[in-house]
Design a protein around this motif. Structure first.
Motif, PDB file in Angstrom:
ATOM      1  N   ILE A 251       0.838  -1.193   0.000  1.00 32.10           N
ATOM      2  CA  ILE A 251       0.000   0.000   0.000  1.00 32.10           C
ATOM      3  C   ILE A 251       0.878   1.251   0.000  1.00 32.10           C
ATOM      4  O   ILE A 251       2.101   1.165  -0.041  1.00 32.10           O
ATOM      5  N   GLY A 252       0.256   2.428   0.047  1.00 31.59           N
ATOM      6  CA  GLY A 252       0.991   3.681   0.129  1.00 31.59           C
ATOM      7  C   GLY A 252       1.009   4.494  -1.144  1.00 31.59           C
ATOM      8  O   GLY A 252       1.450   5.649  -1.148  1.00 31.59           O
ATOM      9  N   TYR A 253       0.510   3.938  -2.248  1.00 35.09           N
ATOM     10  CA  TYR A 253       0.537   4.653  -3.527  1.00 35.09           C
ATOM     11  C   TYR A 253      -0.432   5.838  -3.555  1.00 35.09           C
ATOM     12  O   TYR A 253      -0.343   6.699  -4.424  1.00 35.09           O
ATOM     13  N   HIS A 254      -1.388   5.857  -2.618  1.00 31.58           N
ATOM     14  CA  HIS A 254      -2.398   6.914  -2.576  1.00 31.58           C
ATOM     15  C   HIS A 254      -2.238   7.791  -1.330  1.00 31.58           C
ATOM     16  O   HIS A 254      -3.116   8.573  -0.998  1.00 31.58           O
ATOM     17  N   HIS A 255      -1.122   7.681  -0.633  1.00 36.19           N
ATOM     18  CA  HIS A 255      -0.926   8.460   0.592  1.00 36.19           C
ATOM     19  C   HIS A 255      -0.738   9.939   0.255  1.00 36.19           C
ATOM     20  O   HIS A 255       0.083  10.301  -0.577  1.00 36.19           O
ATOM     21  N   ARG A 256      -1.548  10.798   0.928  1.00 38.24           N
ATOM     22  CA  ARG A 256      -1.504  12.231   0.646  1.00 38.24           C
ATOM     23  C   ARG A 256      -1.215  13.065   1.886  1.00 38.24           C
ATOM     24  O   ARG A 256      -1.278  14.288   1.835  1.00 38.24           O
ATOM     25  N   GLY A 257      -0.945  12.426   3.015  1.00 39.59           N
ATOM     26  CA  GLY A 257      -0.641  13.173   4.225  1.00 39.59           C
ATOM     27  C   GLY A 257      -1.847  13.857   4.834  1.00 39.59           C
ATOM     28  O   GLY A 257      -1.750  14.989   5.304  1.00 39.59           O
ATOM     29  N   ALA A 258      -2.997  13.181   4.850  1.00 33.19           N
ATOM     30  CA  ALA A 258      -4.226  13.807   5.345  1.00 33.19           C
ATOM     31  C   ALA A 258      -4.108  14.212   6.808  1.00 33.19           C
ATOM     32  O   ALA A 258      -4.654  15.242   7.220  1.00 33.19           O
ATOM     33  N   GLU A 259      -3.404  13.410   7.616  1.00 38.89           N
ATOM     34  CA  GLU A 259      -3.255  13.750   9.030  1.00 38.89           C
ATOM     35  C   GLU A 259      -2.319  14.941   9.217  1.00 38.89           C
ATOM     36  O   GLU A 259      -2.524  15.771  10.106  1.00 38.89           O
ATOM     37  N   LYS A 260      -1.300  15.047   8.378  1.00 38.93           N
ATOM     38  CA  LYS A 260      -0.400  16.198   8.428  1.00 38.93           C
ATOM     39  C   LYS A 260      -1.135  17.468   8.000  1.00 38.93           C
ATOM     40  O   LYS A 260      -0.920  18.548   8.576  1.00 38.93           O
ATOM     41  N   MET A 261      -1.993  17.349   6.995  1.00 38.82           N
ATOM     42  CA  MET A 261      -2.760  18.509   6.531  1.00 38.82           C
ATOM     43  C   MET A 261      -3.618  19.083   7.652  1.00 38.82           C
ATOM     44  O   MET A 261      -3.828  20.302   7.725  1.00 38.82           O
ATOM     45  N   ALA A 262      -4.131  18.210   8.528  1.00 41.98           N
ATOM     46  CA  ALA A 262      -5.001  18.679   9.606  1.00 41.98           C
ATOM     47  C   ALA A 262      -4.269  19.609  10.563  1.00 41.98           C
ATOM     48  O   ALA A 262      -4.905  20.429  11.236  1.00 41.98           O
ATOM     49  N   GLU A 263      -2.950  19.509  10.628  1.00 41.23           N
ATOM     50  CA  GLU A 263      -2.164  20.339  11.538  1.00 41.23           C
ATOM     51  C   GLU A 263      -1.932  21.752  10.996  1.00 41.23           C
ATOM     52  O   GLU A 263      -1.400  22.601  11.712  1.00 41.23           O
ATOM     53  N   ARG A 264      -2.325  21.998   9.748  1.00 42.69           N
ATOM     54  CA  ARG A 264      -2.125  23.343   9.186  1.00 42.69           C
ATOM     55  C   ARG A 264      -3.413  23.941   8.623  1.00 42.69           C
ATOM     56  O   ARG A 264      -3.384  25.014   8.026  1.00 42.69           O
ATOM     57  N   GLN A 265      -4.536  23.250   8.807  1.00 41.76           N
ATOM     58  CA  GLN A 265      -5.825  23.781   8.384  1.00 41.76           C
ATOM     59  C   GLN A 265      -6.622  24.209   9.608  1.00 41.76           C
ATOM     60  O   GLN A 265      -6.563  23.558  10.648  1.00 41.76           O
ATOM     61  N   ALA A 266      -7.365  25.307   9.490  1.00 40.87           N
ATOM     62  CA  ALA A 266      -8.267  25.684  10.571  1.00 40.87           C
ATOM     63  C   ALA A 266      -9.287  24.570  10.779  1.00 40.87           C
ATOM     64  O   ALA A 266      -9.535  23.764   9.883  1.00 40.87           O
ATOM     65  N   TRP A 267      -9.870  24.543  11.976  1.00 42.55           N
ATOM     66  CA  TRP A 267     -10.796  23.455  12.307  1.00 42.55           C
ATOM     67  C   TRP A 267     -11.872  23.307  11.237  1.00 42.55           C
ATOM     68  O   TRP A 267     -12.200  22.182  10.836  1.00 42.55           O
TER      69      TRP A 267
END
Length: 601
Positions: A251-267
C-alpha cells in the motif's frame, strides 16, 4: 503510577456506566497496579503505563480479564514536543516527548479504552505487540514510518506508506508540511539510479522463497494499476502454477498526508479534506470529525440538524453500497449490474445535489450542524427515490445474489470466523458476515440513532458471498431509516447557536462592531477549540471510522489521527487467499469493499 491514584481519580470523573465498571474491574483483577488513569476521558478510559509493563497489561486485557478486550482497534502516536496544554497539577499527563496510543475495543463490555506509553526522545523504542494482536503488524510499521518509533521484535519493520527512499518521518513536528518549505526537487543521475534500484522486486525482501523442494515459484504483480484492485494497490503474488502460495499487499501509492494537513488547516477548513478519505462515503466522513470537535467544545446539536445528518449519511451508505454491489458483480464476471446500479446512484446523487449543492463530496456538514436548511421540495424528491428503490433492489437480488454462477464463485471463498475477524481488527459488514451482529449505531448510539427502528443484518458464513449479502440487506435498512427521517423531520434550527459553530450565526453583526468582528474572525481564522483530547467512532460505510483529535487550545489541530476501517481489512488478504486461485483472489478483493484513500489517507 498506581491503582490507588486511578481509583481516586475515578471517583471525581463523570465516567459512563461501562467505563466505571471497567475501572472497578481493573482495580480488582489487575495485580500490577503501575498505571495512571487520565482524568479527562469520560467515555474512553485512558491508562498511562510504563513501556516495560506494556506487554503484560495488554496480555491481561485481551486474555485474562473478565469480558476481555478482543480487538486492537487502533495504534498511533503523538509528537508531544511542541504541545503546551497537557493538564495541570495532579491532572497533568506524564512527561513525554512522544506518546504511543493503543486503543482497544471490548464487544462484551461495549467499551473502548486507551493505553498510552510515554517515550523520551533519547529512547524511542518499545516491544512489538505483534505477538498479542496480529493486526499490530501494519500499525507498528505505520508508526515507525511516520514517527520513527522502533518496535523491538517486529518481524518486518520497514516503511509502509512512504517510499523506501524517503528521508525522515513526516508526522514529526520538525518535518516540513509543504514542498515550498524545502529546496526545489531535483533528480540527479545518482538519485535516479537509487530510485530505480529501490523498485527492483526481490522475493526474499517480501518473505517469499524462490522455490520449494519440488517446484520453482512464479511471482506476479497484481496492480498497482489494474481494474481488479480497485485503486492504486499492489498485491505481490507467490504462485505454484495458478495456486496462491502467498499474497503480500503493498500500500501507500495513494498516501496524501491527510493527518499532516489537519495540523495546518483551521478546524472548519479541514472539513472538505475529510470527504476525500472514504471518497465513496461523502458526508459520512464529515460526521466523526465534527462529532469529536463538538464533544470537545460541548456543542449541543439541534434535533433538526441531527435528523438531517442521519438522513444524508444513510443516503451515502446506499450510494457506497451500490458501487460495491455493482463492482462486486463485475469482478465475478457479470457486466450488466454495474450499469444499472450506477444509474440508481445517479438518481440518489440528484437528491443529494438538490439538498447540498454537491454530489460525491458535498462537504456539507458544519461544526454545530449543517451548512443550510433543507430546500423547498426536498421531501418530494426524497419520497420519489424511496418509492423507486425497493423494486430495483428486488431486481438486483434476482440478478446478482440468486445467480448460481456467482454463488459458486463466492461461497466458501475468503473465509474467516469471528475470532479471526477480531484478531485482525475487522469491523462493519465484514465482521457482521461472520455472525456477530454488532453495529455501533445500535450498541453506542450517536446522532439520535437510538430513536430509529432498524435491524442489524448478519450472516455466519464469513465468506465473499455473505459479505455481499450483509451490504445488500443494509441498503434496505438504510431506506427504512431515511423514510423515518422524511416522515418525522422536526422543525427548528439547522445549526447550534454556540459561538464556536462555523460559520457562526450572524446574530447582531449589523448592529454592533464587536459582534461583527467576532463573526469575521470565526469565519476567517476559525474557532478556538478548548485544549483537550477526544476520539469519536462511528459506523461508516466500510466499518468503524474515528477521528482522534488533540487540541492545544488554538485555531488548528495539534494532532489528528484518522482510524479507517479499510487499513486493517487489507492485512487479511494473505490469510484469506493462501491455497486458492488468482480468480478467487479477485473475488476476495471485491468482497472487502475498500478504497485506497481510506487505507492510505
Amino acid at each position: 503510577m498506581s491503582g490507588v491514584i486511578a481509583k481516586s481519580v475515578h471517583n471525581k470523573t463523570p465516567y459512563t456506566k461501562e467505563a466505571k465498571v471497567f475501572v472497578r474491574d481493573l482495580a480488582l483483577e489487575y495485580r500490577c497496579h503501575n498505571y495512571w488513569l487520565q482524568p479527562d476521558s469520560a467515555d474512553m478510559p485512558t491508562l498511562w503505563i510504563d513501556a516495560h509493563a506494556l506487554i503484560p497489561l495488554l496480555h491481561f486485557l485481551k486474555q485474562e480479564m473478565s469480558r476481555p478486550f478482543a480487538m486492537l482497534y487502533d495504534l498511533s502516536a503523538i509528537d508531544e514536543r511542541l504541545r503546551v496544554n497537557r493538564g495541570r497539577g495532579k491532572e497533568r499527563q506524564p512527561a513525554s516527548d512522544f506518546t504511543l496510543v493503543y486503543q482497544l475495543l471490548s464487544f462484551t463490555r461495549n467499551l473502548f479504552i486507551c493505553i498510552k506509553v510515554a517515550l523520551p526522545e533519547s529512547n524511542l523504542s518499545v516491544p512489538s505487540i505483534t505477538g498479542v494482536w496480529k493486526n499490530a503488524n501494519w500499525y507498528e510499521r505505520e508508526v515507525w514510518d511516520l514517527f520513527g518509533i522502533d518496535f523491538t521484535g517486529h518481524p518486518n519493520l520497514q516503511r509502509i506508506l512512504m517510499p523506501t527512499t524517503w528521508k525522515g518521518h513526516p508526522l514529526r513536528k520538525d518535518h516540513h508540511a509543504r514542498a515550498t518549505e524545502v529546496d526545489p526537487y531535483t533528480l540527479s543521475e545518482e538519485k535516479e539510479r537509487r530510485e530505480q534500484e529501490a523498485l527492483r522486486f526481490c522475493p526474499e525482501d517480501w518473505g517469499m522463497a524462490r522455490a520449494s523442494e519440488d517446484s520453482e515459484f512464479m511471482f506476479l504483480n497484481l496492480g498497482p494499476n489494474h481494474p481488479s484492485v480497485h485503486g492504486v494497490f499492489r498485491v505481490a503474488l507467490q504462485l505454484d502454477g495458478e495456486q496462491i502460495v502467498d499474497a503480500v499487499p503493498d500500500i501507500g501509492y495513494h498516501h496524501r498526508g491527510a493527518e499532516k494537513m489537519a495540523e495546518r488547516q483551521a478546524w472548519h477548513t479541514y472539513v472538505p479534506y475529510t470527504d476525500r478519505i472514504d471518497y465513496l462515503g461523502g458526508v459520512m466522513n464529515n460526521l466523526p470529525y465534527l462529532l469529536a470537535l463538538e464533544q470537545l467544545a460541548g456543542i449541543q446539536i439541534p434535533p433538526r440538524a441531527q435528523v438531517i445528518r442521519v438522513m444524508l449519511c444513510e443516503l451515502f451508505r446506499i450510494s457506497s453500497h451500490l458501487v460495491f454491489f455493482g463492482t462486486f458483480a463485475q469482478d465475478i464476471g457479470q457486466m450488466s449490474p454495474v450499469f444499472y446500479m450506477f444509474i440508481d446512484r445517479e438518481k440518489l446523487f440528484g437528491v443529494v445535489e438538490a439538498i447540498t449543492g454537491g454530489r460525491m463530496h458535498p462537504a456539507w456538514f458544519r461544526i454545530g450542524g449543517v451548512a443550510q436548511d433543507l430546500p423547498e421540495g426536498w421531501d418530494k424528491m426524497l419520497r420519489e427515490f424511496l418509492d423507486y428503490m425497493p423494486a430495483r433492489l428486488r431486481d438486483y437480488d434476482g440478478m446478482v445474489v440468486k445467480n448460481k454462477l456467482l454463488q459458486r464463485r463466492t461461497r466458501g471463498i475468503g473465509v474467516y470466523d469471528t475470532d479471526e475477524a477480531l484478531e485482525w481488527g475487522v469491523t462493519g459488514p465484514g465482521l457482521r458476515a461472520t455472525g456477530l451482529a454488532w453495529d455501533l449505531r445500535k450498541k453506542r448510539p450517536y446522532s439520535g440513532y437510538d430513536q430509529y427502528e432498524f435491524d442489524i443484518p448478519s450472516y455466519d458464513g464469513g465468506d465473499c458471498f455473505d459479505r455481499c449479502r450483509v451490504r445488500v440487506d443494509e441498503m434496505w435498512q438504510s431506506l427504512r431509516i431515511i423514510r423515518q427521517c422524511l416522515e418525522n423531520m422536526p422543525s427548528g434550527p439547522y445549526k447550534s447557536d454556540h459561538p464556536l459553530t462555523t460559520p457562526p450565526r450572524k446574530g447582531r453583526t449589523m448592529q454592533d462592531i464587536e459582534t461583527l468582528i467576532q463573526h469575521f474572525v470565526n469565519n476567517s481564522w476559525g474557532p478556538v477549540m478548548p485544549a483537550g483530547e477526544v476520539c469519536f467512532p462511528i459506523e461508516a460505510t466500510k466499518g468503524l471510522n474515528s477521528y482522534q483529535i488533540v487540541s492545544d487550545g488554538g485555531t488548528v489541530s495539534y494532532r489528528t489521527r484518522i482510524r479507517t476501517p479499510s487499513f486493517p481489512h487489507l492485512q487479511m488478504i494473505p490469510l484469506m487467499s493462501r491455497g486458492l486461485l488468482i480468480a478467487d483472489l479477485i473475488a476476495i478483493i471485491a468482497s472487502i469493499d475498500f478504497v485506497m484513500a481510506d487505507v492510505d489517507r
